[in-house]
Design a protein around this motif. Sequence first.
Motif, PDB file in Angstrom:
ATOM      1  N   ARG A   1       0.827  -1.209   0.000  1.00  0.00           N
ATOM      2  CA  ARG A   1       0.000   0.000   0.000  1.00  0.00           C
ATOM      3  C   ARG A   1       0.861   1.259   0.000  1.00  0.00           C
ATOM      4  O   ARG A   1       0.600   2.226  -0.736  1.00  0.00           O
ATOM      5  CB  ARG A   1      -0.928   0.004   1.217  1.00  0.00           C
ATOM      6  N   LEU A   2       1.916   1.247   0.844  1.00  0.00           N
ATOM      7  CA  LEU A   2       2.804   2.416   0.877  1.00  0.00           C
ATOM      8  C   LEU A   2       3.505   2.622  -0.462  1.00  0.00           C
ATOM      9  O   LEU A   2       3.720   3.764  -0.906  1.00  0.00           O
ATOM     10  CB  LEU A   2       3.838   2.252   1.996  1.00  0.00           C
ATOM     11  N   TYR A   3       3.842   1.510  -1.072  1.00  0.00           N
ATOM     12  CA  TYR A   3       4.535   1.612  -2.360  1.00  0.00           C
ATOM     13  C   TYR A   3       3.632   2.222  -3.436  1.00  0.00           C
ATOM     14  O   TYR A   3       4.049   3.082  -4.213  1.00  0.00           O
ATOM     15  CB  TYR A   3       5.008   0.231  -2.785  1.00  0.00           C
TER      16      TYR A   3
ATOM     17  N   VAL B   1       2.562   8.759  -5.966  1.00  0.00           N
ATOM     18  CA  VAL B   1       2.148  10.170  -6.014  1.00  0.00           C
ATOM     19  C   VAL B   1       3.177  10.984  -5.246  1.00  0.00           C
ATOM     20  O   VAL B   1       3.380  10.784  -4.047  1.00  0.00           O
ATOM     21  CB  VAL B   1       0.750  10.353  -5.393  1.00  0.00           C
ATOM     22  N   GLU B   2       3.842  11.859  -5.922  1.00  0.00           N
ATOM     23  CA  GLU B   2       4.976  12.571  -5.348  1.00  0.00           C
ATOM     24  C   GLU B   2       4.547  13.391  -4.134  1.00  0.00           C
ATOM     25  O   GLU B   2       3.550  14.114  -4.157  1.00  0.00           O
ATOM     26  CB  GLU B   2       5.592  13.491  -6.405  1.00  0.00           C
ATOM     27  N   GLY B   3       5.327  13.238  -2.999  1.00  0.00           N
ATOM     28  CA  GLY B   3       5.115  14.014  -1.798  1.00  0.00           C
ATOM     29  C   GLY B   3       4.190  13.375  -0.791  1.00  0.00           C
ATOM     30  O   GLY B   3       4.019  13.906   0.310  1.00  0.00           O
ATOM     31  N   THR B   4       3.594  12.247  -1.112  1.00  0.00           N
ATOM     32  CA  THR B   4       2.652  11.625  -0.177  1.00  0.00           C
ATOM     33  C   THR B   4       3.350  10.763   0.880  1.00  0.00           C
ATOM     34  O   THR B   4       2.953  10.771   2.057  1.00  0.00           O
ATOM     35  CB  THR B   4       1.629  10.752  -0.932  1.00  0.00           C
ATOM     36  N   ILE B   5       4.334   9.977   0.515  1.00  0.00           N
ATOM     37  CA  ILE B   5       5.058   9.078   1.431  1.00  0.00           C
ATOM     38  C   ILE B   5       6.552   9.392   1.341  1.00  0.00           C
ATOM     39  O   ILE B   5       7.115   9.493   0.248  1.00  0.00           O
ATOM     40  CB  ILE B   5       4.817   7.601   1.080  1.00  0.00           C
ATOM     41  N   SER B   6       7.158   9.548   2.533  1.00  0.00           N
ATOM     42  CA  SER B   6       8.596   9.814   2.530  1.00  0.00           C
ATOM     43  C   SER B   6       9.368   8.549   2.153  1.00  0.00           C
ATOM     44  O   SER B   6       8.893   7.410   2.372  1.00  0.00           O
ATOM     45  CB  SER B   6       9.047  10.321   3.908  1.00  0.00           C
ATOM     46  N   LYS B   7      10.520   8.772   1.614  1.00  0.00           N
ATOM     47  CA  LYS B   7      11.355   7.641   1.205  1.00  0.00           C
ATOM     48  C   LYS B   7      11.776   6.806   2.408  1.00  0.00           C
ATOM     49  O   LYS B   7      11.880   5.582   2.338  1.00  0.00           O
ATOM     50  CB  LYS B   7      12.584   8.169   0.474  1.00  0.00           C
ATOM     51  N   ASN B   8      11.996   7.442   3.543  1.00  0.00           N
ATOM     52  CA  ASN B   8      12.403   6.724   4.757  1.00  0.00           C
ATOM     53  C   ASN B   8      11.311   5.771   5.231  1.00  0.00           C
ATOM     54  O   ASN B   8      11.574   4.629   5.623  1.00  0.00           O
ATOM     55  CB  ASN B   8      12.738   7.736   5.856  1.00  0.00           C
ATOM     56  N   ASP B   9      10.047   6.236   5.212  1.00  0.00           N
ATOM     57  CA  ASP B   9       8.939   5.374   5.640  1.00  0.00           C
ATOM     58  C   ASP B   9       8.821   4.148   4.723  1.00  0.00           C
ATOM     59  O   ASP B   9       8.523   3.037   5.185  1.00  0.00           O
ATOM     60  CB  ASP B   9       7.630   6.163   5.633  1.00  0.00           C
ATOM     61  N   LEU B  10       9.033   4.366   3.457  1.00  0.00           N
ATOM     62  CA  LEU B  10       8.937   3.252   2.508  1.00  0.00           C
ATOM     63  C   LEU B  10      10.043   2.225   2.752  1.00  0.00           C
ATOM     64  O   LEU B  10       9.803   1.009   2.715  1.00  0.00           O
ATOM     65  CB  LEU B  10       9.015   3.776   1.075  1.00  0.00           C
TER      66      LEU B  10
ATOM     67  N   MET C   1      11.608   1.670   5.631  1.00  0.00           N
ATOM     68  CA  MET C   1      11.320   0.971   6.885  1.00  0.00           C
ATOM     69  C   MET C   1      10.259  -0.112   6.684  1.00  0.00           C
ATOM     70  O   MET C   1      10.336  -1.204   7.247  1.00  0.00           O
ATOM     71  CB  MET C   1      10.858   1.975   7.952  1.00  0.00           C
ATOM     72  N   ALA C   2       9.245   0.170   5.880  1.00  0.00           N
ATOM     73  CA  ALA C   2       8.202  -0.824   5.593  1.00  0.00           C
ATOM     74  C   ALA C   2       8.785  -2.015   4.827  1.00  0.00           C
ATOM     75  O   ALA C   2       8.416  -3.178   5.073  1.00  0.00           O
ATOM     76  CB  ALA C   2       7.078  -0.175   4.803  1.00  0.00           C
ATOM     77  N   SER C   3       9.711  -1.720   3.914  1.00  0.00           N
ATOM     78  CA  SER C   3      10.352  -2.801   3.150  1.00  0.00           C
ATOM     79  C   SER C   3      11.200  -3.680   4.065  1.00  0.00           C
ATOM     80  O   SER C   3      11.187  -4.918   3.956  1.00  0.00           O
ATOM     81  CB  SER C   3      11.217  -2.196   2.045  1.00  0.00           C
ATOM     82  N   GLY C   4      11.944  -3.018   5.002  1.00  0.00           N
ATOM     83  CA  GLY C   4      12.768  -3.790   5.926  1.00  0.00           C
ATOM     84  C   GLY C   4      11.927  -4.664   6.842  1.00  0.00           C
ATOM     85  O   GLY C   4      12.280  -5.809   7.145  1.00  0.00           O
ATOM     86  N   LYS C   5      10.782  -4.123   7.310  1.00  0.00           N
ATOM     87  CA  LYS C   5       9.884  -4.906   8.171  1.00  0.00           C
ATOM     88  C   LYS C   5       9.333  -6.114   7.412  1.00  0.00           C
ATOM     89  O   LYS C   5       9.240  -7.235   7.962  1.00  0.00           O
ATOM     90  CB  LYS C   5       8.740  -4.002   8.630  1.00  0.00           C
ATOM     91  N   LYS C   6       8.978  -5.903   6.169  1.00  0.00           N
ATOM     92  CA  LYS C   6       8.459  -7.016   5.354  1.00  0.00           C
ATOM     93  C   LYS C   6       9.516  -8.104   5.193  1.00  0.00           C
ATOM     94  O   LYS C   6       9.228  -9.304   5.364  1.00  0.00           O
ATOM     95  CB  LYS C   6       8.026  -6.499   3.984  1.00  0.00           C
ATOM     96  N   ASN C   7      10.751  -7.716   4.894  1.00  0.00           N
ATOM     97  CA  ASN C   7      11.829  -8.710   4.699  1.00  0.00           C
ATOM     98  C   ASN C   7      12.159  -9.449   5.994  1.00  0.00           C
ATOM     99  O   ASN C   7      12.424 -10.649   5.992  1.00  0.00           O
ATOM    100  CB  ASN C   7      13.091  -8.025   4.163  1.00  0.00           C
ATOM    101  N   SER C   8      12.131  -8.728   7.124  1.00  0.00           N
ATOM    102  CA  SER C   8      12.402  -9.363   8.415  1.00  0.00           C
ATOM    103  C   SER C   8      11.311 -10.384   8.756  1.00  0.00           C
ATOM    104  O   SER C   8      11.602 -11.496   9.207  1.00  0.00           O
ATOM    105  CB  SER C   8      12.488  -8.297   9.508  1.00  0.00           C
ATOM    106  N   ASP C   9      10.060  -9.986   8.541  1.00  0.00           N
ATOM    107  CA  ASP C   9       8.956 -10.909   8.827  1.00  0.00           C
ATOM    108  C   ASP C   9       9.008 -12.123   7.901  1.00  0.00           C
ATOM    109  O   ASP C   9       8.653 -13.241   8.319  1.00  0.00           O
ATOM    110  CB  ASP C   9       7.614 -10.181   8.662  1.00  0.00           C
ATOM    111  N   TYR C  10       9.450 -11.928   6.676  1.00  0.00           N
ATOM    112  CA  TYR C  10       9.546 -13.050   5.736  1.00  0.00           C
ATOM    113  C   TYR C  10      10.619 -14.044   6.204  1.00  0.00           C
ATOM    114  O   TYR C  10      10.426 -15.271   6.141  1.00  0.00           O
ATOM    115  CB  TYR C  10       9.875 -12.545   4.333  1.00  0.00           C
ATOM    116  N   ALA C  11      11.750 -13.520   6.706  1.00  0.00           N
ATOM    117  CA  ALA C  11      12.819 -14.398   7.202  1.00  0.00           C
ATOM    118  C   ALA C  11      12.344 -15.212   8.404  1.00  0.00           C
ATOM    119  O   ALA C  11      12.624 -16.418   8.516  1.00  0.00           O
ATOM    120  CB  ALA C  11      14.049 -13.570   7.561  1.00  0.00           C
ATOM    121  N   GLN C  12      11.597 -14.556   9.307  1.00  0.00           N
ATOM    122  CA  GLN C  12      11.085 -15.290  10.466  1.00  0.00           C
ATOM    123  C   GLN C  12      10.027 -16.318  10.051  1.00  0.00           C
ATOM    124  O   GLN C  12       9.926 -17.395  10.642  1.00  0.00           O
ATOM    125  CB  GLN C  12      10.489 -14.299  11.479  1.00  0.00           C
TER     126      GLN C  12
END
Length: 362
Positions: free
Chosen positions: A126-128, A133-142, A144-155
């Motif tokens: 959803r964040l992706y 749309v430019e200016g809606t989601i910061s690059k940092n938030d995106l 962090m969401a990607s890292g959380k997804k990859n961590s949960d996938y590893a677990q």
Amino acid sequence: MNTKIIKYSPLFLAALFFLNSCNSKKEEVVTAEIEPKTETFPLEKEKLTTELRLPAELTGFQQVDLYAKVSSFVKLLKVDIGTKVKKGQLLIVLEAPEISSQLAAAESRLKSMEAIYATSKSTYNRLYETSKVEGTISKNDLEMASGKKNSDYAQYQAAVAAHKEVAIMRGYLEIRAPFDGVVAARNVNLGTYVGPAGKGSDLPLLTIQQQDKLRLAVSIPELYTGYLHNGDEMSFNVKSLPETFKAKITRMSGALDLKLRSERVEMDVINTKKDLLPGMVAEVLLPLNAKDSTFVVPKSAVVNSAEGLFVIKVLNHKATRVNIKKGREIDDKIEIFGDLNPKDKLVKIASEETKEGDTINE
């Protein structure tokens, strides 16, 4: 007293001396004539064919002892001694409550991690889409969401592996037949404690043998290994049966056992009638056919002394000792190897008393 003195004429004495001389020569001639002659024979090559009888052992073509992989109790026993089994057939069911508990816990963790990964993956998607749309989601938030997804996938993958491990352990509670055969031994009863260590591992649960096809194994002494080849047919007997069986050499180890200095040779025996039983001791008759002709002499021609093995060759009526090596023996003949040539004259009944250079009266 009257004493008579007899006088011999010179002619009488000469005649007496002549007669004594003749008698002496006759004795010498007789002595020369009764001197024994030594029997000799010409050396010739021939192919020596012998048979060797050796003990052998019959075993199942395949045989396996089944043990328990995990500590458990025998819950169900489906076979007994003599039962014919098929590959994959269930033989024993074991019970280990702790394995069932571990499997339930692994399933719960797997479902939990699957749900967590699904949620983080959905959030990232959803964040992706929104970040397009430019200016809606910061690059940092995106990120962090990607890292959380990859961590949960590893677990989640770790939970899958843990569940699979426990499931495999759970599968060890079912003992199945590895091949078609017969149950030759059973060492457990219902409720028996079994395991990979401790008292429960002393004996195998079951022993399975393939009995419709047997292995006949025999150890061939080093001296005879060169006479046998794959495909050679031979016969064997067992004490409990009067008939003679045939088998062909199927496998040869190609090396000597370091203790026995012998080569292991195996033959496959088809046993559809089940007349032969694994564990029987057989007597194998091995035909030893020479490839090439070799020197063969009577055993009496070979002298075994402290100086070694030798034969006595006659050359110009003189004795010559020739050192040899001994090969196979059959009846009163023996195979020899040495510095010899065809047609050499050898003493038939040789003796250690005959020395080098002695005169041989043929």
